[in-house]
Design a protein around this motif. Structure first.
Motif, PDB file in Angstrom:
ATOM      1  N   ALA A  25      -9.016  -6.173   5.558  1.00  0.00           N
ATOM      2  CA  ALA A  25      -8.451  -5.071   4.781  1.00  0.00           C
ATOM      3  C   ALA A  25      -8.000  -5.571   3.413  1.00  0.00           C
ATOM      4  N   LEU A  59      -7.189  -4.578  -0.962  1.00  0.00           N
ATOM      5  CA  LEU A  59      -6.865  -3.634  -2.029  1.00  0.00           C
ATOM      6  C   LEU A  59      -7.155  -4.278  -3.376  1.00  0.00           C
ATOM      7  N   ALA A  81       0.866  -1.182   0.000  1.00  0.00           N
ATOM      8  CA  ALA A  81       0.000   0.000   0.000  1.00  0.00           C
ATOM      9  C   ALA A  81       0.898   1.225   0.000  1.00  0.00           C
ATOM     10  N   SER A 101     -15.279  -4.971   3.522  1.00  0.00           N
ATOM     11  CA  SER A 101     -15.470  -4.013   4.607  1.00  0.00           C
ATOM     12  C   SER A 101     -15.483  -4.670   5.974  1.00  0.00           C
ATOM     13  N   LYS A 114      -4.552  -7.937   3.416  1.00  0.00           N
ATOM     14  CA  LYS A 114      -3.501  -7.630   4.381  1.00  0.00           C
ATOM     15  C   LYS A 114      -3.234  -8.809   5.312  1.00  0.00           C
ATOM     16  N   THR A 139      -8.411   1.174  -2.450  1.00  0.00           N
ATOM     17  CA  THR A 139      -9.175   0.561  -1.376  1.00  0.00           C
ATOM     18  C   THR A 139     -10.376  -0.209  -1.907  1.00  0.00           C
ATOM     19  N   LYS A 199     -11.086   4.815   4.110  1.00  0.00           N
ATOM     20  CA  LYS A 199     -10.233   4.162   3.123  1.00  0.00           C
ATOM     21  C   LYS A 199      -9.144   3.394   3.861  1.00  0.00           C
ATOM     22  N   ILE A 200      -8.655   2.366   3.194  1.00  0.00           N
ATOM     23  CA  ILE A 200      -7.539   1.600   3.742  1.00  0.00           C
ATOM     24  C   ILE A 200      -6.310   2.506   3.820  1.00  0.00           C
ATOM     25  N   ARG A 201      -5.593   2.426   4.907  1.00  0.00           N
ATOM     26  CA  ARG A 201      -4.383   3.236   5.060  1.00  0.00           C
ATOM     27  C   ARG A 201      -3.348   2.857   3.998  1.00  0.00           C
ATOM     28  N   ASP A 234      -6.758  -0.465  10.379  1.00  0.00           N
ATOM     29  CA  ASP A 234      -6.644  -0.613   8.924  1.00  0.00           C
ATOM     30  C   ASP A 234      -7.150   0.610   8.187  1.00  0.00           C
ATOM     31  N   TRP A 235      -8.146   1.252   8.752  1.00  0.00           N
ATOM     32  CA  TRP A 235      -8.868   2.296   8.039  1.00  0.00           C
ATOM     33  C   TRP A 235      -8.474   3.666   8.551  1.00  0.00           C
TER      34      TRP A 235
END
Length: 974
Positions: free
Chosen positions: A604, A606, A140, A599, A389, A147, A231-233, A211-212
């Protein structure tokens, strides 16, 4: 006067491979060089009492005597590995073309449909060969990823400016730069919904390890700012790739049934990308070293060459007669399927979901037009490969539960929440218990998920109040807490329709502003249950599971033949669970299990992206094939297997594709317009680096990264001042985080069992079994940051080596120039005009220095020195003797000599002394001698054709050397 005197006659017999019968006439000349038969001219009679000895032996082995490592090529047996197998159907080719004014999409594999399955395969284990298994991950890092869930990901006037997206100014998005800078949100494809109080059960947005990330610049349907979206980090975490089990790339070339199955994989359920079946993508790579002696550098080169072996080149786009795009893959670097800004767009999403974007009820595939089906296929392909993840958690969850999960067996009331036992309709069986055990065990690999149960801001359990004596609350809860996903009561329970509906929801195409009484948050939340480590070993045969202190596998109560979970010993079920349901209870038939959706808590995920935008930032450049390219490279572009000549150990390195120093997207423009930033090209663009406070080069676009920082030249305050330019850090990237890789591979199986490890290729090269096979209680997951030291990790990869030697480079000025002092780095403000101390008269420009440090890969270094000699000596076996006088494990052999390998030089192993003498006990005439050069185990040795053995025969000759003198003396008359 003396009589006849005997004397000793010495005969030397040269038996060498080059003059043997096999070398000149037999197929053995091509195979068993350790066997050779030599003729004895005229025959030789051995009398009783004669002595036979091997005078010397000279065994040819290329490389003997040098700094080399010996490998025999011995087969050590079989090992089962798991790999992904692809089944292709309907060849359509790789080339994308225009026909009849329409663009025909290519297939990434050349086939219209591909099925993937993880299968077990038996592979050979040898001392010079192993078949390893690798997985692929995407980091990421703000590039080539976005995301999940996300409705779509294109930037166009149809869903940006026309919707009043630039609402603050009322202006349309007229320039390329504005399309890069526009804030993300529902019009650009983000799933933006009102999570309300239920968000606390899924998100820990105040926790830096969550995660978010919240509070990004997001817009709702009307263009208004909203915080109702996450959003996902983009924090450099690794996301392991999973492959869709069945995917259609070209709907016109497959059956209607295959097309329907691909677009709507669960019959009777609305199209939903997450509930499709996926496999964890695993690729096997066979690594082999030449038999015999090899130098360390030669071994390193052989393995590296095999890791980087190129695949055939593929031309994937030939769209305008003279342009083309070419893919060049290797064993460890793949161009996997991704969406483009055209395929993953709003209209294709609408056709995939089968309705308008405000209504996600499905329309049957058979009723859709061919254009709609093609668009839906294009959208669906965005989910061909996705990254998770926590791959162990996802894999175990999907293996343990169906997508529609199970149901609770009884209502849990407010009064019973403190001692709640969650009954279910999950049948009690050893098979099912083991699957749930694997799911709970996977959670221990990711302690941050368990820490969510005692989150200090939004706790998901009552454990903080329940356990007030623990010295370490998080350590204690990790021992006693596990979780399942559960519905919050917004689905219709106890109906046939509810039976097939999935647990949870990714809330596609529902905006915060459009949420009404008929649209509710249907996402799942984690419910934590008690886990007893002390009973985690008890099988269904060991316990009846009727109490909290005899739980099967540490978690399972048995009630009426079904599995139940207890919560009493972690404080029961929190009040929030009761308050957020419609009925004030957790009703019977509430769905419980594992939620497949992106979600869901812990999932998590991508999606990948090709990285192209219709226009580059200033609008002067457009890549012609951008809309057609639906691939991105993932893996390790330059993996290395090397030999450290200082420590004399082998090591793996560069299992990740490093970030590069790179160039700004329009670097080198010789005539840069005055309003465009055009830096000179970098002389170190190829250098692998890691970034802190990473700036974007505007050469890679992802819809997830919006808004991209504005590129703007800062006008000088006076005519004599210089112009300054600062490119801000994107808000989606995180300050202080080292960004070191685009992607990589992880080794998950070295292809050798533990009992054969020491004899295998890896054992001989000095690696230990435990380096690649984690064990014990402190196993780390794939997002572990590696150093050069041994680690206990589920899968092995590499990253940039972070050491204190680099820290002085973190202290930089506003222009990203290292000041090289032993000071801790800091962000700063830059002022257009000089300021007086203590009196700031103008606003400064916030500048996190863009730090770029040349990186060196961490290594997976062998713990032991390599074994140079596989076997310490040879055996020379010969039929010149009748009897067997050499005993090996009580098995007699006709061995006459052992030759130690310590006496070797110039490609030969030589005997330094003659062997023992053997006395002939039976008169015989020999016409040939058969020789075998053996390893200590009695197997034929791997040697060269120049080998030879010199035999010595000492015969006792009873001849009178003074015959005439003795005859005259009358000695023979007596």
């Amino acid at each position: 006067m003396s009589g006849p005197l005997p004397y000793t006659q010495t005969i030397l017999l040269d038996a060498n491979r080059l003059s043997s019968e096999e070398f000149s006439a037999s197929n053995l000349a091509q195979t068993d060089t350790a066997v050779f038969t030599n003729r004895v001219s005229g025959g030789l009679t051995l009398d009783i009492g004669d002595q036979v000895t091997i005078q010397s032996a000279h065994i040819a082995q290329r490389g003997a005597g040098a700094e080399v490592i010996e490998m025999r090529g011995r087969n050590l047996g079989k090992k089962k590995i798991t790999r992904t197998e692809f089944t292709n159907s309907s060849f359509v080719g790789n080339l994308s073309t225009f026909q009849g004014g329409h663009f025909l999409r290519y297939s990434p594999t050349g086939f219209a449909k591909v099925d993937a399955e993880n299968i077990e395969e038996e592979v050979d284990m040898k001392d010079n060969e192993a078949t390893i298994v690798v997985e692929f991950y995407k980091t990421a890092n703000g590039e080539n990823c976005m995301t999940l869930p996300r409705n779509f990901g294109n930037v166009s006037a149809n869903n940006a400016s026309v919707l009043g997206y630039n609402k603050t100014t009322g202006a349309h998005l007229d320039t390329a730069g504005e399309y890069w800078r526009v804030e993300d949100g529902y019009p650009l494809g983000v799933n933006v919904i009102d999570y309300d109080v239920r968000r606390r059960l899924r998100f820990s947005e105040d926790d830096e390890h969550d995660d978010w990330g919240a509070y990004y610049s997001l817009r709702d349907f009307t263009g208004d700012p909203t915080e109702e979206g996450q959003k996902i980090r983009q924090d450099n975490s690794r996301f392991t790739l999973f492959k869709r089990k069945s995917i259609v790339y070209n709907g016109s070339e497959v059956s209607a049934e295959d097309l329907a199955s691909s677009l709507q994989p669960k019959h009777g359920v609305k199209p939903d990308p997450a509930i499709a079946d996926y496999v964890r993508f695993k690729k096997k790579i066979t690594l082999k070293i030449n038999e015999g002696y090899n130098t360390p550098s030669n071994i390193a080169a052989q393995i590296t060459d095999q890791l980087t072996e190129s695949e055939p080149r593929k031309t994937i786009v030939s769209s305008r007669g003279f342009t083309k795009s070419v893919i060049q893959e290797s064993k460890t670097y793949l161009a996997v399927t991704t969406p483009s800004f055209t395929s993953f767009n709003s209209s294709n999403a609408q056709d995939f979901f089968g309705a308008t974007l405000s209504n996600s009820m499905p329309v049957s595939v058979s009723s859709a037009s061919s254009v709609q089906s093609a668009n839906a296929v294009a959208y669906s392909n965005a989910y061909d490969y996705i990254g998770f993840k926590r791959p162990d958690f996802v894999e175990a969850g999907r293996n343990a539960f169906a997508y529609h999960a199970n149901k609770t067996g009884a209502t849990i009331t407010d009064a019973g929440k403190a001692e709640a036992v969650i009954t279910t309709n999950i049948t009690w069986s050893e098979e099912v218990l083991l699957k749930i055990k694997a799911f709970f065990d996977s959670q221990a690999l990711y302690p941050e998920l368990l820490d969510g149960g005692i989150d200090p801001v939004w706790p998901r359990t009552n454990y903080r109040a329940f356990n007030t004596t623990s010295a370490s609350l998080s350590a204690s809860f990790r021992e006693v807490g596990r979780f399942l996903h559960m519905d919050l009561g917004f689905q219709s329970h106890g109906t046939k329709k509810a039976d097939i509906e999935p647990l949870g929801d990714d809330m596609y195409n529902v905006s915060y502003s459009s949420v009404g009484t008929n649209v509710s948050d249907r996402t799942s939340c984690p419910v934590f249950v008690y886990y007893d480590k002390n009973t985690s070993h008890l099988t269904s045969a060991d316990t009846i599971g009727d109490k909290d202190n005899n739980l099967a596998y540490g978690f399972a109560r048995k009630i009426n033949g079904f599995i139940a979970f207890t919560t009493k010993l972690i404080g029961g079920i929190p009040q929030i669970w009761i308050n957020t349901t419609h009925t004030g209870t957790i009703p019977q038939f509430t769905k419980i299990g594992y939620d497949y959706h992106f979600s869901a808590y812990g999932n998590a995920a991508l999606a990948l992206h090709s990285g192209y935008n219709p226009l580059q930032y200033f609008g002067h450049q457009a890549f012609l094939n951008a809309e057609f390219i639906e691939n991105a490279y993932v893996g390790a572009d330059n993996p290395l297997f090397t030999f450290d000549n200082v420590e004399n150990r082998f090591e793996f390195a560069n299992l990740h594709t490093a970030e590069k120093s790179g160039n700004f997207y329009n670097a080198g423009d010789p005539q840069t317009p005055g309003d465009i930033l055009g830096p000179p090209p970098s002389s170190t663009a190829q250098d692998p680096v890691y970034f802190i406070n990473k700036q974007m080069r505007y050469d890679n676009w992802s819809p997830d990264m919006h808004p991209y920082p504005q590129i703007k030249l800062k006008a000088p305050p006076t005519a004599t001042d210089a112009t300054q330019s600062f490119i801000e850090m994107p808000e989606r990237l995180e300050e202080g985080v080292p960004y070191d890789a685009h992607s990589g591979i992880s080794i998950v199986d070295m292809g050798i069992t533990e009992d054969k490890w020491d004899q295998s290729i890896w054992g001989l090269l000095g690696f230990q079994y435990g380096q690649f096979n984690a064990s014990g209680s402190n196993i780390q997951n794939q997002n572990f940051t590696f150093s050069d030291l041994p680690s206990n990790v589920t899968s092995m990869t590499t990253n940039a080596l972070l050491t204190s030697l680099q820290t002085q480079q973190y202290f930089q000025n506003a222009f990203s120039i290292p000041l090289l002092k032993p000071m801790v780095g800091s962000t700063l403000d830059y002022y257009n005009s000089a300021q007086n101390h203590g009196v700031l008269t103008s606003s400064g420009i916030y500048v996190p220095p863009a730090i770029s440090i040349q990186q060196e890969s961490t290594v997976i270094k062998a713990i032991d020195l390599p074994r140079k000699i596989l076997r310490g000596y040879f055996l020379i076996n010969s039929d010149i003797l009748d009897q067997a006088n050499y005993y090996q494990l009580a098995n007699p052999m006709q061995v006459m000599m052992t030759v130690g390998k310590y006496n070797s030089a110039e490609d030969f192993v030589n005997s330094d002394t003659e062997g023992p003498s053997f006395t002939v006990t039976r008169k015989k005439t020999i016409t040939d001698i058969k020789n075998h050069i053996l390893d200590p185990e009695g197997e034929l040795a791997f040697i060269g054709d120049n080998s030879g053995v010199i035999y010595r025969v000492d015969k006792q000759i009873n001849t009178d050397l003074k015959f005439g003198e003795n005859l005259l003396a009358g000695m023979y008359n007596k």
